[in-house]
Write a protein that holds these residues in place. Structure first.
Motif, PDB file in Angstrom:
ATOM      1  N   UNK A   1       0.805  -1.221   0.000  1.00  0.00           N
ATOM      2  CA  UNK A   1       0.000   0.000   0.000  1.00  0.00           C
ATOM      3  C   UNK A   1       0.841   1.275   0.000  1.00  0.00           C
ATOM      4  N   UNK A   2       2.143   1.120  -0.171  1.00  0.00           N
ATOM      5  CA  UNK A   2       3.063   2.269  -0.263  1.00  0.00           C
ATOM      6  C   UNK A   2       2.957   3.180   0.979  1.00  0.00           C
ATOM      7  N   UNK A   3       2.955   2.553   2.144  1.00  0.00           N
ATOM      8  CA  UNK A   3       2.891   3.293   3.402  1.00  0.00           C
ATOM      9  C   UNK A   3       4.271   3.270   4.051  1.00  0.00           C
ATOM     10  N   UNK A   4       4.809   4.391   4.490  1.00  0.00           N
ATOM     11  CA  UNK A   4       6.125   4.407   5.150  1.00  0.00           C
ATOM     12  C   UNK A   4       6.150   3.491   6.376  1.00  0.00           C
ATOM     13  N   UNK A   5       7.196   2.695   6.459  1.00  0.00           N
ATOM     14  CA  UNK A   5       7.347   1.742   7.557  1.00  0.00           C
ATOM     15  C   UNK A   5       8.618   2.102   8.325  1.00  0.00           C
ATOM     16  N   UNK A   6       8.452   2.504   9.583  1.00  0.00           N
ATOM     17  CA  UNK A   6       9.547   3.089  10.361  1.00  0.00           C
ATOM     18  C   UNK A   6       9.867   2.216  11.564  1.00  0.00           C
ATOM     19  N   UNK A   7      11.136   1.906  11.748  1.00  0.00           N
ATOM     20  CA  UNK A   7      11.620   1.212  12.942  1.00  0.00           C
ATOM     21  C   UNK A   7      12.245   2.251  13.863  1.00  0.00           C
ATOM     22  N   UNK A   8      11.823   2.265  15.118  1.00  0.00           N
ATOM     23  CA  UNK A   8      12.326   3.231  16.097  1.00  0.00           C
ATOM     24  C   UNK A   8      12.928   2.451  17.257  1.00  0.00           C
ATOM     25  N   UNK A   9      14.227   2.623  17.480  1.00  0.00           N
ATOM     26  CA  UNK A   9      14.903   1.848  18.529  1.00  0.00           C
ATOM     27  C   UNK A   9      16.211   2.526  18.913  1.00  0.00           C
ATOM     28  N   UNK A  10      16.656   2.342  20.143  1.00  0.00           N
ATOM     29  CA  UNK A  10      17.931   2.933  20.557  1.00  0.00           C
ATOM     30  C   UNK A  10      19.124   2.259  19.896  1.00  0.00           C
ATOM     31  N   UNK A  11      20.246   2.937  19.917  1.00  0.00           N
ATOM     32  CA  UNK A  11      21.476   2.409  19.320  1.00  0.00           C
ATOM     33  C   UNK A  11      21.812   1.026  19.865  1.00  0.00           C
ATOM     34  N   UNK A  12      21.515   0.815  21.141  1.00  0.00           N
ATOM     35  CA  UNK A  12      21.850  -0.462  21.771  1.00  0.00           C
ATOM     36  C   UNK A  12      21.119  -1.639  21.134  1.00  0.00           C
ATOM     37  N   UNK A  13      20.088  -1.374  20.334  1.00  0.00           N
ATOM     38  CA  UNK A  13      19.343  -2.438  19.661  1.00  0.00           C
ATOM     39  C   UNK A  13      20.035  -2.886  18.377  1.00  0.00           C
ATOM     40  N   UNK A  14      20.915  -2.061  17.858  1.00  0.00           N
ATOM     41  CA  UNK A  14      21.616  -2.381  16.612  1.00  0.00           C
ATOM     42  C   UNK A  14      22.788  -3.312  16.926  1.00  0.00           C
ATOM     43  N   UNK A  15      22.800  -4.462  16.293  1.00  0.00           N
ATOM     44  CA  UNK A  15      23.850  -5.458  16.505  1.00  0.00           C
ATOM     45  C   UNK A  15      24.741  -5.503  15.264  1.00  0.00           C
ATOM     46  N   UNK A  16      25.822  -4.760  15.308  1.00  0.00           N
ATOM     47  CA  UNK A  16      26.722  -4.685  14.155  1.00  0.00           C
ATOM     48  C   UNK A  16      27.537  -5.959  13.964  1.00  0.00           C
ATOM     49  N   UNK A  17      27.477  -6.863  14.925  1.00  0.00           N
ATOM     50  CA  UNK A  17      28.243  -8.103  14.824  1.00  0.00           C
ATOM     51  C   UNK A  17      27.566  -9.142  13.935  1.00  0.00           C
ATOM     52  N   UNK A  18      26.295  -8.900  13.580  1.00  0.00           N
ATOM     53  CA  UNK A  18      25.630  -9.847  12.684  1.00  0.00           C
ATOM     54  C   UNK A  18      25.292  -9.152  11.369  1.00  0.00           C
ATOM     55  N   UNK A  19      25.517  -9.864  10.285  1.00  0.00           N
ATOM     56  CA  UNK A  19      25.381  -9.262   8.953  1.00  0.00           C
ATOM     57  C   UNK A  19      23.932  -9.037   8.569  1.00  0.00           C
ATOM     58  N   UNK A  20      23.067 -10.007   8.867  1.00  0.00           N
ATOM     59  CA  UNK A  20      21.672  -9.888   8.445  1.00  0.00           C
ATOM     60  C   UNK A  20      20.766 -10.638   9.408  1.00  0.00           C
ATOM     61  N   UNK A  21      19.470 -10.589   9.123  1.00  0.00           N
ATOM     62  CA  UNK A  21      18.484 -11.143  10.030  1.00  0.00           C
ATOM     63  C   UNK A  21      18.527 -12.649  10.188  1.00  0.00           C
ATOM     64  N   UNK A  22      19.143 -13.346   9.246  1.00  0.00           N
ATOM     65  CA  UNK A  22      19.213 -14.808   9.360  1.00  0.00           C
ATOM     66  C   UNK A  22      20.037 -15.242  10.557  1.00  0.00           C
TER      67      UNK A  22
END
Length: 389
Positions: A285-306
């Motif tokens: 439906x072409x609706x903006x989809x926004x994720x809102x989370x603190x920096x601590x939620x970002x895991x740079x040690x993993x490449x992707x969701x798998x």
């Protein structure tokens, strides 16, 4: 801007920690004391407290409280008599707490901060009592930082959505925003992440209606988000999870704002199960989809969701519903009587009950942290999060 008075999930006073028992909300408000590491673990695992930032705060505060009590003991416990003894004592506790909810990376991030404080203080040749005081201060700081960053990311995300709506030909006001699960003060130390964005739009006079899913099977939306929105006096409408497509067909939805329990380096996001469904329909439906989370939620040690571990809850949880008896029955204190009922056949064995699903980065329009908003470059299906981490 008028700031709304929200709820809280944790309260502290003179070294005492209490949490609101979210299993009993919205009909009963019960504060539960958390006096030990084991009680904190149980509260997190049983979901008396939930929400990635909130459980990180509770873990950090409990470690601080535990150590503060130890410093006051006479005689002092053996583990505060030498740095080596302290390290041997505290490391198993720090390894134990994250196993309560493995998907929520904030919990692990808080523990890593405490571990880093421990190791740095030891390397600086500090004595055991000073190291203990450093750990206590770090635990309190982890909790204290949450509210300010929530307000910052809510403003970033709210203003971004207003401008995005204007780019798409809208006026940027009277916005209808949908959310999933519960991401407000009950899931954080205050204000919230995705629900904070909605709160910010309400406070600045640009929100028409907040829509929220029930978020089955644990009903964090219908039990908790509903209660928070009512408390904040924000116009809101609940919908069943299976009604999202119908909502998008028949209502003008300006954006979807969701939280996150873990965000991979490429932007793939694990959140309450049902988020992926909403993202797929939002893209249609072409609706903006926004994720809102603190920096601590970002895991740079993993490449992707798998690579994100997905917690599966006990099957029984998906077969039971808890709530107030209706018509309402109250006891002598005016408290509504509650009950748990089974909604499936007694002998049902096959139950699929993941807590989370993973929304691929290509379905996400923007990712917001307290440092700003990230969007994908034209033609890219993944995010570069380096500017917001």
């Amino acid at each position: 801007m008028t700031t709304s008075a929200g709820m809280t999930s944790i309260r502290t006073s003179e070294g005492r920690i209490e949490i609101i028992n979210q299993l009993l909300l919205p009909h009963t408000t019960e504060w539960v004391a958390v006096d030990t590491i084991e009680e904190a673990f149980d509260a997190i695992k049983s979901m008396k407290i939930r929400g990635a930032p909130a459980i990180a705060s509770l873990a950090a505060l409990t470690v601080s409280s535990h150590l503060s009590k130890a410093l006051k003991d006479d005689p002092a416990p053996q583990f505060v008599l030498s740095p080596e003894a302290l390290k041997s004592y505290i490391e198993p506790i720090l390894n134990y707490l994250p196993t309560a909810r493995p998907t929520a990376v904030n919990l692990g991030a808080a523990i890593r901060r405490l571990t880093k404080t421990l190791n740095n203080s030891i390397s600086e040749k500090k004595d055991a009592r000073t190291i203990t005081q450093d750990l206590i201060a770090e635990g309190v700081a982890i909790d204290g930082e949450d509210v300010a960053r929530n307000k910052q990311m809510s403003k970033w995300g709210g203003e971004w959505l207003v401008e995005e709506v204007k780019k798409r030909g809208g006026e940027g006001d009277r916005l209808n925003v949908m959310t999933v699960c519960n991401t407000g003060s009950l899931a954080t130390s205050g204000y919230g992440t995705a629900l904070g964005l909605i709160t910010y739009l309400h406070e600045t006079g640009r929100l028409e209606t907040a829509f929220f899913t029930q978020s089955t099977p644990y009903h964090q939306g219908s039990r908790l988000t509903a209660l928070e929105l009512l408390t904040l006096k924000i116009p809101s409408v609940m919908l069943c999870d299976s009604m999202v497509g119908s909502l998008f067909q028949h209502k003008g939805i300006s954006g979807i704002a969701v939280g996150a329990d873990r965000i991979a380096r490429n932007g793939d996001t694990a959140n309450k199960v049902g988020t992926y469904n909403a993202a797929v329909l939002a893209a249609r439906h072409n609706i903006p989809f926004i994720v809102v989370a603190p920096i601590s939620t970002v895991d740079l040690d993993i490449e992707d969701g798998s690579q994100i571990p997905i917690e599966h809850r006990p099957p029984l949880e998906a077969r039971l519903v808890r709530g107030a008896l209706y018509p309402f029955k109250v006891d002598a204190q005016g408290v509504k009587e509650q009950a748990t009922v089974m909604v499936t056949p007694e002998d049902l064995e096959g139950v699929y009950n993941p807590s989370f699903d993973v929304t691929p980065a290509d379905l996400i329009t923007a990712i917001v942290t307290e440092k700003g908003v990230a969007v994908k470059t034209e033609g890219s299906k993944v995010f570069d999060l380096s500017n917001i981490v």
